[in-house]
Design a protein around this motif. Structure first.
Motif, PDB file in Angstrom:
ATOM      1  N   GLU A 117       0.864  -1.182   0.000  1.00 30.09           N
ATOM      2  CA  GLU A 117       0.000   0.000   0.000  1.00 30.09           C
ATOM      3  C   GLU A 117       0.898   1.229   0.000  1.00 30.09           C
ATOM      4  N   GLU A 118       0.293   2.387  -0.250  1.00 28.77           N
ATOM      5  CA  GLU A 118       1.034   3.638  -0.170  1.00 28.77           C
ATOM      6  C   GLU A 118       0.872   4.227   1.226  1.00 28.77           C
ATOM      7  N   PHE A 119       1.988   4.635   1.826  1.00 36.00           N
ATOM      8  CA  PHE A 119       1.960   5.191   3.173  1.00 36.00           C
ATOM      9  C   PHE A 119       2.127   6.700   3.109  1.00 36.00           C
ATOM     10  N   ASP A 120       1.200   7.405   3.752  1.00 37.08           N
ATOM     11  CA  ASP A 120       1.269   8.855   3.816  1.00 37.08           C
ATOM     12  C   ASP A 120       2.088   9.269   5.025  1.00 37.08           C
ATOM     13  N   ASN A 121       2.388  10.562   5.119  1.00 33.14           N
ATOM     14  CA  ASN A 121       3.052  11.092   6.303  1.00 33.14           C
ATOM     15  C   ASN A 121       2.211  10.770   7.539  1.00 33.14           C
ATOM     16  N   GLY A 122       2.851  10.221   8.590  1.00 31.14           N
ATOM     17  CA  GLY A 122       2.118   9.782   9.762  1.00 31.14           C
ATOM     18  C   GLY A 122       1.413  10.904  10.497  1.00 31.14           C
ATOM     19  N   PHE A 123       2.056  12.072  10.596  1.00 26.59           N
ATOM     20  CA  PHE A 123       1.427  13.217  11.248  1.00 26.59           C
ATOM     21  C   PHE A 123       0.183  13.640  10.471  1.00 26.59           C
ATOM     22  N   LYS A 124       0.301  13.679   9.158  1.00 26.94           N
ATOM     23  CA  LYS A 124      -0.825  14.075   8.306  1.00 26.94           C
ATOM     24  C   LYS A 124      -1.973  13.084   8.431  1.00 26.94           C
ATOM     25  N   SER A 125      -1.663  11.795   8.458  1.00 20.97           N
ATOM     26  CA  SER A 125      -2.703  10.780   8.579  1.00 20.97           C
ATOM     27  C   SER A 125      -3.497  10.960   9.864  1.00 20.97           C
TER      28      SER A 125
END
Length: 383
Positions: free
Chosen positions: A326-334
């Protein structure tokens, strides 16, 4: 689509974490993507209002990113009825009082950790927010790291069998500030300003352990100040009164034993700045910020201890990489997206001020354990 604006007072954006991770890589990144699709034909549009003490720094950030709203008057922004959410990434010592004001003003809260300088204050914040009926969340970003998301996938899939132990290594060398500039602000090394690696990192370890493996039941820790003198931002020497390294043993639900070393006085000899090794009856894994590698029981070699001969095996080559899938986004943004959905729609959200209080509790007990040389039970908290 209909645009719904949520105005967010962001206090502390002139700091490294507040600016880079929360403003630029979270709120502004959400805006660049067109907002948050709420799934009902509307888009949630975050509108940041920059708050801080340094007028010139705030003005420069606003101009750099084309933002109109900034202020050094926290009371005025909290009195503004158009402000929906108050976010805090100030120094720890200033956070508790600001959060109290935001609760009294009826604002929803999202905050960095630790939420307060002591457990009593952290619990009072959680209870006050609950009584006021405002929504509240605490940044617990490491649960959203790609490496730990892969680790969670393994746990949920039963890869480990019965989990036996967790071993964590975190840290890097923070320069003293004399001949090379320090990578962290000087207040981190002054206890009187809320500094210390136990106060900083034990709240992280609490939510990582709790979220992945189970509640922390006991703690035994040793905190140390390995570098007793450092140099501040003006290259002036000062005494380091806070711990820069901590060595903790945590017993979790189900008998799992976790050992985590945290240090700003260690040179890195690992693949990532933080790594967790999880060992279970059926397999093991090593997870970092982005990578996760596994070794299943069926593929585990049989090393034999022989100090008289050089090792012929390259042990790291015997592990298998876990694919992204899967594609992982920035953790803070998520996490920001989840919290803002919670504010806008009431969607479920688990990482609240009570979760933040658990982190403060673990840090407080860890420091007490180090001072008294004892292991302490970690009582379960409730409102």
């Amino acid at each position: 689509m209909t645009r719904k604006t949520v105005r967010i007072a962001m206090n502390g954006v002139t700091g490294r974490m507040g600016y880079r991770q929360h403003l630029v890589r979270s709120i502004l990144a959400i805006r660049e993507e067109g907002g948050i699709d709420l799934g009902d034909g509307s888009v949630l549009w975050p509108e940041p209002v920059l708050v801080g003490r340094r007028e010139q720094a705030l003005k420069a950030i606003a101009e750099r990113h084309g933002l109109d709203s900034w202020t050094t008057d926290l009371d005025a922004v909290l009195a503004d009825e158009s402000i929906d959410v108050y976010f805090d990434s100030q120094v720890t010592s200033a956070r508790e009082e600001a959060l109290k004001k935001a609760i009294a003003a009826g604002k929803h809260l999202y905050t960095e950790k630790p939420t307060a300088t002591g457990l009593d204050g952290a619990l009072e914040l959680a209870r006050s927010a609950q009584a006021a009926g405002v929504k509240h969340g605490v940044v617990q970003d490491k649960l959203f790291l790609p490496g730990l998301l892969k680790l969670k996938r393994l746990i949920d899939g039963g890869f480990f069998g019965r989990i036996l132990s967790v071993r964590g290594e975190f840290g890097y060398w923070v320069f003293e500030g004399d001949w090379q500039e320090a990578q962290r602000p000087s207040w981190n090394y002054r206890a009187e300003d809320g500094g210390g690696i136990v106060v900083d990192m034990f709240p992280h370890w609490e939510y990582v352990l709790h979220g992945l493996f189970g509640r922390v039941r006991t703690v035994q820790a040793h905190a140390a100040t390995h570098i007793p003198q450092r140099w501040d931002e003006r290259r002036k020497p000062y005494d380091a009164t806070a711990d820069d390294s901590a060595y903790g043993i945590f017993e979790l639900e189900g008998g799992i034993v976790a050992q985590i070393n945290s240090s700003w006085a260690v040179r890195v000899n690992r693949d990532e700045l933080v790594e967790f090794q999880v060992d279970g009856t059926e397999g093991s894994a090593v997870a970092g910020l982005r990578r996760c590698r596994v070794q299943h029981r069926s593929a585990t070699p049989k090393p034999v201890w022989n100090p008289d001969l050089p090792a012929t095996e390259t042990f790291r080559d015997q592990w298998q990489e876990v694919p992204d899938n899967e594609e992982f986004d920035n953790g803070f943004k998520s996490q920001w997206e989840l919290f803002l959905r919670h504010v806008a729609t009431g969607a479920p959200y688990d990482w609240d001020l009570l979760a933040g209080a658990r982190g403060v509790q673990l840090a407080e007990l860890g420091l007490r354990s180090s001072t008294e040389g004892r292991r302490f039970d970690v009582p379960e908290l409730s409102l």
